[in-house]
Structures are given as structure tokens and as C-alpha cells.
Design an enzyme around this catalytic site. Structure first.
Site, PDB file in Angstrom:
ATOM      1  CG  LEU A   1       0.755  -0.207   8.032  1.00  0.00           C
ATOM      2  CD1 LEU A   1       1.873  -1.029   8.656  1.00  0.00           C
ATOM      3  CD2 LEU A   1       1.379   0.836   7.115  1.00  0.00           C
TER       4      LEU A   1
ATOM      5  CB  ILE B   1      -0.399 -15.961   8.988  1.00  0.00           C
ATOM      6  CG1 ILE B   1      -1.317 -15.118   8.109  1.00  0.00           C
ATOM      7  CG2 ILE B   1       1.022 -15.957   8.428  1.00  0.00           C
ATOM      8  CD1 ILE B   1      -1.828 -13.873   8.755  1.00  0.00           C
TER       9      ILE B   1
ATOM     10  CE1 TYR C   1      -9.948   2.113   7.457  1.00  0.00           C
ATOM     11  CE2 TYR C   1     -10.347   4.094   8.735  1.00  0.00           C
ATOM     12  CZ  TYR C   1      -9.479   3.252   8.082  1.00  0.00           C
ATOM     13  OH  TYR C   1      -8.130   3.550   8.057  1.00  0.00           O
TER      14      TYR C   1
ATOM     15  N   GLY D   1       0.829  -1.207   0.000  1.00  0.00           N
ATOM     16  CA  GLY D   1       0.000   0.000   0.000  1.00  0.00           C
ATOM     17  C   GLY D   1       0.861   1.254   0.000  1.00  0.00           C
TER      18      GLY D   1
END
Ligand code: UDP
Length: 319
Positions: A85, A73, A157, A22
Site C-alpha cells: 500500500l 529489501i 499516479y 497510512g
């Protein structure tokens, strides 16, 4: 499930950056590599771009794995620091698939925390000034309370970042891992996605293409824009500090959106016209960080003024 195994050729991982392709993540990676540390970048290119990291492809200390954080993960290789992030940050992108935005912040953060637990990695979570909602208090310090409906279009968000902060904090206490919480205010600079829909990229883009500048609402709403190099330094100082509570990172220089339009227009083409469009629902009226805590705990203060940062950003968009 992703298993990190031999992707780093057996090297211990100094930095694992989620969302490293990003805009902000890629600048952070550049800085970490310059410090001589190695970096494993994980990104699924939801909003990240391969162009942001392609200059690193021959760097022996840079590694990349394509993976979506909402899937777990594991790692066989020890990891020192994890930078989280991973999340679309522009309102048009995070509202496109609001359920996914919530899942990235809750499930994704939970997966990253479980990874951090295995090697007691230090974890820095990038939260947002959006956790303050539409609060009209200014400047905004870390203790002001949220002012936003849970059913607002921005809530996926804002509430996503809030539950993620609570999750990171609670998980760290239960599992004894070190955490850092950054609440970042509007950030801009080179590598900003041209179609991001953010105000600075829109205004520069419109001015360069002789299109009308689109101001939403009356243009009297304010934002405080931090140049990306300053923000990256703030994140690094925070990771290196010993402070585990939420810390605002942003530039105190506040501007109205109308003044921003004039500033950008005058730098590119003063004859461009301005068009007024509807204000998005729950668009915050003021955004201005109190950075006293960052000054005290991180010895950090932004150095790049808006006009200089805009010049650098405009040069990038002209390329
Ligand atoms: N904005 C605007 N014109 C645009 C894009 C955004 O006037 O073309 C306004 C938007 O309504 C908000 C401010 O600029 O008041 C910052 O918007 P942005 O999407 O960049 O960031 P955020 O709202 O998340 O702070």
C-alpha cells in the site's frame, strides 16, 4: 538496502504491510492483528503518520521498520503475505513530487516483488480507480480502457499504478508467485489526515472551523465513497481468494460533490457558505465502481452507508 533479520524476534512473518502507517494501511493492520496474526509494518512516513500506529507499540505481534521502498529489501525471515500500500494517494500529495510517485510505483513495486520471490510470499498490490483516468463510462468495470493523457498532472499516479499492475502481473507469471490486484475507489473514515486535501476531510474540516466549503468546478462530478472498514474487509477477502486478476473494490453508492457538501454541512453547521473554485486539470467526471466481480469472487459487498460512515468520521475529526 534493508535486511529484515531479527526485528520479529525470529518469528515467521505472517503479514508484511508496506505503507502500514497510512490511513488505510493502519486499519488493515488493526484487523490482521485482531485475527491473531503478526504484522511487520514498513513505512517511511512520507504521508503515513506515527499517530496511526502508536496504539500498537506494546503489541507483541506488531513490529515496525522505517524504510523507503525505492531502496531494495531482503529478508532472512520467511514472509507469508505481503500487502503493498506504499504510495501517496491524495492528488495534492502525489503531484507534489511526481517523479517520486512514479519511482515508488515502478522501482518500489519491483523491490517488493523481488522480496516476494525469495520466499514465494503471496503479494497483494493496492492499485486505484485512477487507472480508468477520466473515463465517462459508468459504472466502471475492470475492462474499461484508460482515458488519460500520459502528460496529465494525474498521470504520475494513474500511469504509475498501471505500470505497477503490469509489472506485478508479468513478474508473477515469470517467477511463479501468487498475486492479488485490488483497484480501490475513494475510501474514507477515521484517521484520515486532516490536511490530506481530499474532499471529505476538506469539507468536514471547513464545516467544523466555520470556513467556506470549497467545491471545485460545478460540483456535479460524482464520487462513490467506501467506508474504510468495508475496504479493509474487501482487501482481506481478496488476499484469501484465489483470483489473481484486477478487482474493483468500492461502494456503489454514488453522490455528486455538491450533494456531499450539503450532507456534511447539514451534519455539522447548516449555515456554512459554499465557495466555487477552479476544477483541477483532468478531474474525473464520474467515479462509480461495478463490483460484480468482487461480489462473485470474494463474496464481498460494502455494508456502511455514506451517512453513517460520515457520522463516524466527523466524530473522529472532533476528537
Ligand atoms: N474536491 C472539491 N473540493 C475539495 C476537494 C476536492 O470539490 O476541497 C473535488 C475534487 O475536485 C474531485 C472530488 O472532490 O472532483 C474528489 O476529490 P479527492 O481529491 O477527494 O479525490 P479524487 O479526485 O482522487 O477522487
Amino acid at each position: 538496502m534493508l535486511i529484515i533479520d531479527n526485528q520479529t524476534n525470529g518469528q515467521l512473518i505472517n503479514n508484511l504491510v508496506f505503507g502500514g502507517a497510512g490511513f488505510l494501511g493502519s486499519h488493515l493492520i488493526d484487523k490482521l492483528l485482531k485475527k491473531g496474526e503478526n504484522v511487520l509494518c514498513i513505512d517511511n512516513f512520507l504521508t503515513g503518520k506515527i499517530q496511526n500506529i502508536k496504539h500498537l507499540k506494546d503489541n507483541k505481534k506488531f513490529f515496525f521498520i522505517k524504510h523507503d521502498v525505492i531502496n531494495p529489501i531482503k529478508s532472512k525471515i520467511p514472509i507469508e503475505k505481503i500487502w503493498h500500500l506504499a504510495c501517496p494517494a491524495s492528488p495534492i500529495y502525489y503531484q507534489k513530487d511526481p517523479l517520486l510517485t512514479i519511482r515508488i510505483n515502478y522501482e518500489g513495486t519491483f523491490n517488493i516483488l523481488n522480496l516476494a520471490k525469495d520466499f514465494k510470499s503471496k503479494l497483494l498490490f493496492v492499485s486505484s480507480s485512477e487507472v480508468y483516468g477520466t473515463s465517462r463510462v459508468k459504472p466502471q468495470d475492470e475492462n474499461i480502457l484508460v482515458n488519460l493523457s500520459t502528460t496529465s498532472p494525474r498521470a504520475c499516479y494513474a500511469e504509475g499504478k498501471r505500470i505497477a499492475e503490469t509489472l506485478v502481473d508479468t513478474f508473477s507469471k515469470v517467477n511463479n508467485i501468487e498475486i492479488r490486484l485490488a483497484r480501490i475507489f475513494n475510501t474514507y473514515g477515521p484517521r484520515f489526515n486532516i490536511n490530506d486535501g481530499r474532499v471529505i476531510s476538506n469539507f468536514i474540516n471547513q464545516s467544523l472551523r466555520n470556513k467556506r466549503i470549497t467545491i471545485y468546478g460545478d460540483g456535479k462530478q460524482t464520487r462513490s465513497f467506501c467506508y474504510v472498514d468495508d475496504m479493509v474487509q474487501g482487501l482481506i477477502n481478496l488476499m484469501e481468494s484465489s483470483y489473481s486478476g484486477p478487482v474493483n473494490l468500492g461502494n456503489e453508492e454514488e453522490t455528486t460533490i455538491f450533494d456531499l457538501a450539503l450532507l456534511i454541512r447539514n451534519k455539522i453547521n447548516p449555515s456554512i457558505k459554499i465557495e466555487y473554485l477552479d476544477l483541477p486539470v483532468d478531474d474525473p467526471r464520474y467515479r462509480n465502481p461495478c463490483i460484480q466481480l468482487a461480489r462473485n469472487k470474494l463474496k464481498w459487498i460494502p455494508k456502511i452507508a455514506l451517512t453513517e460512515g460520515l457520522d463516524r468520521t466527523i466524530s473522529f475529526f472532533k476528537l
